[in-house]
Design a protein around this motif. Structure first.
Motif, PDB file in Angstrom:
ATOM      1  N   LYS A 107       7.075  35.800 -11.249  1.00 48.17           N
ATOM      2  CA  LYS A 107       6.518  34.607 -10.429  1.00 48.17           C
ATOM      3  C   LYS A 107       7.718  33.955  -9.802  1.00 48.17           C
ATOM      4  O   LYS A 107       7.218  33.466  -8.606  1.00 48.17           O
ATOM      5  CB  LYS A 107       5.853  33.422 -11.550  1.00 48.17           C
ATOM      6  N   LEU A 108       8.983  33.811 -10.208  1.00 52.12           N
ATOM      7  CA  LEU A 108       9.853  33.452  -9.682  1.00 52.12           C
ATOM      8  C   LEU A 108      10.358  34.159  -8.194  1.00 52.12           C
ATOM      9  O   LEU A 108      10.331  33.472  -7.074  1.00 52.12           O
ATOM     10  CB  LEU A 108      11.084  33.613 -10.432  1.00 52.12           C
ATOM     11  N   TYR A 109       9.985  35.463  -8.078  1.00 50.77           N
ATOM     12  CA  TYR A 109      10.355  36.358  -7.042  1.00 50.77           C
ATOM     13  C   TYR A 109       9.018  36.154  -6.054  1.00 50.77           C
ATOM     14  O   TYR A 109       9.293  36.186  -4.961  1.00 50.77           O
ATOM     15  CB  TYR A 109      10.547  37.978  -7.254  1.00 50.77           C
ATOM     16  N   LEU A 110       7.920  36.064  -6.628  1.00 55.48           N
ATOM     17  CA  LEU A 110       6.743  35.955  -5.788  1.00 55.48           C
ATOM     18  C   LEU A 110       6.725  34.295  -5.006  1.00 55.48           C
ATOM     19  O   LEU A 110       6.643  34.431  -3.863  1.00 55.48           O
ATOM     20  CB  LEU A 110       5.485  35.709  -6.756  1.00 55.48           C
ATOM     21  N   GLN A 111       7.627  33.352  -5.541  1.00 47.03           N
ATOM     22  CA  GLN A 111       7.851  32.081  -5.191  1.00 47.03           C
ATOM     23  C   GLN A 111       8.717  32.234  -3.970  1.00 47.03           C
ATOM     24  O   GLN A 111       8.697  31.636  -2.894  1.00 47.03           O
ATOM     25  CB  GLN A 111       8.032  31.002  -6.124  1.00 47.03           C
ATOM     26  N   ILE A 112       9.998  32.831  -4.487  1.00 46.96           N
ATOM     27  CA  ILE A 112      10.770  33.145  -3.335  1.00 46.96           C
ATOM     28  C   ILE A 112      10.409  34.032  -2.296  1.00 46.96           C
ATOM     29  O   ILE A 112      10.644  33.470  -1.023  1.00 46.96           O
ATOM     30  CB  ILE A 112      12.122  34.078  -4.028  1.00 46.96           C
ATOM     31  N   ALA A 113       9.382  34.947  -2.417  1.00 51.40           N
ATOM     32  CA  ALA A 113       8.944  35.758  -1.132  1.00 51.40           C
ATOM     33  C   ALA A 113       8.141  34.963  -0.359  1.00 51.40           C
ATOM     34  O   ALA A 113       8.418  34.881   0.976  1.00 51.40           O
ATOM     35  CB  ALA A 113       8.448  37.041  -1.642  1.00 51.40           C
ATOM     36  N   ILE A 114       7.111  34.229  -0.697  1.00 52.55           N
ATOM     37  CA  ILE A 114       6.203  33.517  -0.083  1.00 52.55           C
ATOM     38  C   ILE A 114       7.111  32.145   0.291  1.00 52.55           C
ATOM     39  O   ILE A 114       6.440  31.869   1.664  1.00 52.55           O
ATOM     40  CB  ILE A 114       4.807  33.149  -0.901  1.00 52.55           C
ATOM     41  N   GLY A 115       7.628  31.674  -0.427  1.00 53.39           N
ATOM     42  CA  GLY A 115       8.453  30.469   0.040  1.00 53.39           C
ATOM     43  C   GLY A 115       9.279  30.567   1.243  1.00 53.39           C
ATOM     44  O   GLY A 115       9.382  29.971   2.111  1.00 53.39           O
ATOM     45  N   PHE A 116       9.977  31.852   1.052  1.00 52.18           N
ATOM     46  CA  PHE A 116      10.819  32.330   2.319  1.00 52.18           C
ATOM     47  C   PHE A 116       9.988  32.412   3.596  1.00 52.18           C
ATOM     48  O   PHE A 116      10.343  31.973   4.677  1.00 52.18           O
ATOM     49  CB  PHE A 116      11.678  33.603   1.976  1.00 52.18           C
ATOM     50  N   GLY A 117       8.429  33.033   3.360  1.00 52.84           N
ATOM     51  CA  GLY A 117       7.902  33.169   4.220  1.00 52.84           C
ATOM     52  C   GLY A 117       7.200  31.822   5.198  1.00 52.84           C
ATOM     53  O   GLY A 117       7.379  31.663   6.395  1.00 52.84           O
ATOM     54  N   VAL A 118       6.984  30.795   4.144  1.00 55.05           N
ATOM     55  CA  VAL A 118       6.653  29.592   4.720  1.00 55.05           C
ATOM     56  C   VAL A 118       7.868  28.827   5.619  1.00 55.05           C
ATOM     57  O   VAL A 118       7.443  28.348   6.932  1.00 55.05           O
ATOM     58  CB  VAL A 118       6.375  28.394   3.508  1.00 55.05           C
ATOM     59  N   ILE A 119       9.135  29.046   5.143  1.00 48.51           N
ATOM     60  CA  ILE A 119      10.161  28.520   5.762  1.00 48.51           C
ATOM     61  C   ILE A 119      10.513  29.236   7.063  1.00 48.51           C
ATOM     62  O   ILE A 119      10.668  28.841   8.052  1.00 48.51           O
ATOM     63  CB  ILE A 119      11.136  28.206   4.932  1.00 48.51           C
ATOM     64  N   HIS A 120      10.259  30.398   7.021  1.00 42.37           N
ATOM     65  CA  HIS A 120      10.836  31.504   8.065  1.00 42.37           C
ATOM     66  C   HIS A 120       9.649  31.207   9.203  1.00 42.37           C
ATOM     67  O   HIS A 120      10.277  31.235  10.510  1.00 42.37           O
ATOM     68  CB  HIS A 120      10.859  32.801   7.718  1.00 42.37           C
ATOM     69  N   ILE A 121       8.456  30.996   8.871  1.00 38.97           N
ATOM     70  CA  ILE A 121       7.577  31.012  10.166  1.00 38.97           C
ATOM     71  C   ILE A 121       7.801  29.568  10.721  1.00 38.97           C
ATOM     72  O   ILE A 121       7.594  29.497  11.867  1.00 38.97           O
ATOM     73  CB  ILE A 121       6.263  31.174   9.441  1.00 38.97           C
ATOM     74  N   TRP A 122       7.975  28.589   9.845  1.00 33.34           N
ATOM     75  CA  TRP A 122       8.123  27.258  10.385  1.00 33.34           C
ATOM     76  C   TRP A 122       9.408  26.916  11.153  1.00 33.34           C
ATOM     77  O   TRP A 122       9.314  26.403  12.450  1.00 33.34           O
ATOM     78  CB  TRP A 122       8.125  26.356   9.106  1.00 33.34           C
ATOM     79  N   SER A 123      10.159  27.839  10.728  1.00 34.42           N
ATOM     80  CA  SER A 123      11.726  27.785  11.414  1.00 34.42           C
ATOM     81  C   SER A 123      11.378  28.374  12.977  1.00 34.42           C
ATOM     82  O   SER A 123      12.124  27.998  14.030  1.00 34.42           O
ATOM     83  CB  SER A 123      12.851  28.424  10.940  1.00 34.42           C
ATOM     84  N   GLY A 124      10.618  29.624  12.945  1.00 33.94           N
ATOM     85  CA  GLY A 124      10.296  30.081  14.202  1.00 33.94           C
ATOM     86  C   GLY A 124       9.680  29.017  15.053  1.00 33.94           C
ATOM     87  O   GLY A 124      10.018  28.792  16.410  1.00 33.94           O
TER      88      GLY A 124
END
Length: 674
Positions: A475-492
């Motif tokens: 679950k930690l890795y799932l949170q890291i993966a999707i959490g990274f996606g949320v921030i990555h898309i927002w940063s774009g």
């Protein structure tokens, strides 16, 4: 930084007496791009300034260069078949040419022409020898064909006098070699109805049901063409006069074949000697002539009056004053240079810190940034390396990949700057993969754990291991993966807002970027709050209701602003936003799969350990891990670049720029030390 270099446009008018000096210096500096002036642009300039500017025409020097180039191309085209340097499969796949450059002086025009003419002193010998080889090859081909045809007759007509063949006063005599009974029956039919006066048929060869025949045929002259036409499609006809018997002709033709082959071999040996002695010099002269040719083409690309030349050039803004000084110096003041600073469109010259610049290819693969728009290389490079290393996720795979990258970089980096930079990037990804593998405890899957527990049976973790991706840390890795996606898309979206504000595109900044910045910020809070509570994520900093309602408010405000501009497109984009975020779950999937597949091969190898002294086990391990390594590395690169190019770039980056191509000396075979 975060945008291509600003450009200035130089408009240059220089007196004809100094044009060559100016252009040669610009070519040497290699920091300007000369603009091609269309006829409509020249007409526009004439109308604006009341000039009589005309398209430049090739000069006598340009004609001289072209003449020598054509001759060198011709000689090189003849000699290049003797090149014996063979690229390995890897070199061919990577596009590597191993060329050792030769040092040369910076030559003047007349010196280049003189050197080219000296190199072309062999031209007549090469061309005449090549023509002779071509003629003799044609003769050899015809002779071999005749030899083959006559040889068929030797089995049954060795003593037949070839002198009787051909057309006489009343009759034509010829031989025919053919296969199958159908043609034989046609010939017999024509003999029966009188078209053929006489025929004698022999069986030459029989292979199962296929029979080869030879026939001597006599036909009246008036029927000769008709008969030959009817059977020539299925038979080889010989009707030319020859001297002596078939056997004697075969001997003569055989001797001629041997003579021709020796003569051709001797001629090719002579050409090879010329190749060994002069080919490298021809390549160098071709390069020097092409450099001169490019210089003189500038005058054709621009305009001219009776006494002056006019051309335009792009130059990086910080160097425009310097280039103006260079032009004024080389023309001794006989010029006019105008610097246009306020330009809307120009070629793209990416400018990034030295550590990032060598990896700009990651952005340019997708498309060069447009002039005066954002250049995302500073963000793309570290994120790409992180994602790729994270998805490889095995310390041993990372170490192997690092070794391969460094070997290729060292071996071929001297010959290809592009390959050198790419392998440097691969090495960085490999280092990240090693780090991720260590903290996940992945060494060829669970092989590290198997070996370590053999000496420390009570150990639960490997040294420096922090996580278990396929176990309780899933679950930690799932949170890291999707959490990274949320921030990555927002940063774009934030980068897009920055770019639009910098270009003073306020409407675009509000509706296209600020709205989705608010929406994305709300998504981040929701993900690390209410969403995390529902799915039981270990890190939930925004779990209170105030955070949740604030996040929903941000999302609603952002969506309302976007809907006001374009309702339908905004609704579709909102759906895409969620889909793109979920796409980042592939990071977790590849991290888990990397260890699981490698572990599966280890288990198969373990099951086979007791057979054939462990040979099968070793083979399964080696083949399985090699296959998984290759597919895993390929998958990591593809998936990481997909997340960058599709999910991230879709928020703000379009590309569409055209490359800044400096007017510089292109040297492949030579170098100059100034």
């Amino acid at each position: 930084m975060l945008q291509p270099a600003m450009m200035h446009e130089l408009e240059v008018v220089v007196h004809n007496d100094y044009k060559n000096k100016v252009v040669k210096e610009l070519h040497k500096k290699g920091i300007t791009q000369i603009e091609f002036l269309t006829d409509s642009k020249i007409s526009e300039i004439n109308e604006k300034f009341e000039l009589d500017l005309k398209r430049g025409v090739p000069s006598g020097r340009q004609v001289e260069i072209s003449k020598n180039l054509l001759e060198i191309y011709r000689v090189i085209g003849i000699l290049n078949r003797f090149e014996t340097k063979k690229e390995t499969f890897l070199e061919e796949m990577l596009g590597i040419e191993k060329i050792e450059k030769k040092k040369t002086d910076r030559l003047k025009f007349n010196e280049v022409i003189t050197r080219a003419r000296e190199a072309l002193a062999i031209k007549d010998d090469v061309i005449n020898t090549a023509n002779t080889v071509e003629k003799k090859n044609a003769e050899l081909s015809d002779t071999k064909k005749n030899f083959e045809e006559i040889s068929k007759l030797s089995f049954v007509l060795g003593g037949f006098d070839m002198g009787v063949l051909g057309s006489g006063r009343y009759y034509t005599i010829f031989t025919a070699v053919f296969e199958g009974d159908e043609t034989a029956n046609n010939i017999e039919s024509m003999r029966a109805n009188g078209e053929i006066s006489y025929v004698k048929r022999y069986e030459i060869e029989r292979k199962k049901k296929n029979v080869t025949y030879a026939a001597v045929i006599v036909v009246s002259n008036e029927n000769a063409n008709s008969v030959i036409q009817k059977i020539s499609g299925n038979a080889r006809i010989l009707k030319n006069h020859g001297k002596g018997t078939v056997a004697e002709n075969i001997e003569t033709l055989s001797e001629r074949i041997n003579t021709l082959e020796k003569e051709i071999n001797d001629l090719n040996t002579a050409l090879r000697e010329i190749f060994n002695a002069r080919y490298e010099e021809l390549l160098i002269c071709r390069e020097l002539l092409e450099i001169e040719k490019e210089r003189y083409e500038i005058f054709v690309n621009g305009g001219s009056t009776k006494k002056t030349k006019y051309f335009k050039a792009y130059v990086p803004a910080q160097l425009s004053d310097k280039m103006k000084e260079v032009i004024e110096d080389k023309s001794e003041g006989a010029c006019v240079v105008k610097i246009n600073k306020d330009i809307d469109d120009a070629p793209t010259l990416m400018q990034n810190p030295k550590t990032i610049k060598k990896f700009e290819f990651l952005t340019s693969i997708y498309g060069l940034p447009r002039y005066n728009h954002i250049d995302p290389s500073l963000v793309v490079v570290p994120v790409a390396a992180l994602l790729i290393g994270l998805m490889i996720a095995d310390a041993c795979y990372g170490a192997i990949l690092f070794g391969i990258a460094m070997v290729l970089r060292k071996k071929y980096g001297l010959y290809s700057e592009g390959l050198k930079n790419f392998m440097s990037f691969v090495a960085i990804c490999a280092v990240v993969a090693v780090g991720v593998g260590i903290i996940n405890g992945e060494y060829f899957g669970n092989m590290g754990y198997i070996l370590y527990t053999s000496i420390a049976p009570e150990a639960e973790n490997l040294p420096l291991q922090l996580f278990h991706p396929a176990g309780h840390d899933l679950k930690l890795y799932l949170q890291i993966a999707i959490g990274f996606g949320v921030i990555h898309i927002w940063s774009g979206t934030v980068l897009g807002l920055y770019d639009a504000m910098r270009r003073k595109e306020r409407k675009e900044a509000l509706y296209k970027y600020a709205s989705w910045c608010l929406f994305g910020l709300g998504m981040i809070i929701i993900f690390y709050g209410a969403f995390g509570n529902v799915f039981g994520f270990p890190f939930v900093p925004f779990s209170n209701e105030i955070s949740t309602y604030s996040a929903l408010g941000l999302m609603i405000v952002g969506l309302v602003i976007a809907l006001k501009h374009d309702p339908i497109l905004s609704l579709i984009e909102a759906i895409d936003y969620f889909a793109f975020i979920l796409s980042y779950a592939r990071i977790m999937a590849l991290v888990v799969a990397a260890g699981a597949v490698a572990t599966a091969f280890n288990q198969l190898a373990g099951m086979a350990w007791g057979f054939a002294f462990g040979i099968f086990a070793v083979l399964i391990f080696l083949v399985g891990q090699t296959l998984h390594f290759l597919l895993g590395v390929l998958s990591a690169f593809v998936q990481a670049l997909r997340l960058l190019y599709v999910e991230h770039f879709s928020r703000y980056y379009e590309g569409g720029g055209y490359e800044f191509k400096p007017f510089e000396e292109k040297r492949k075979y030579t170098y100059v030390e100034d």
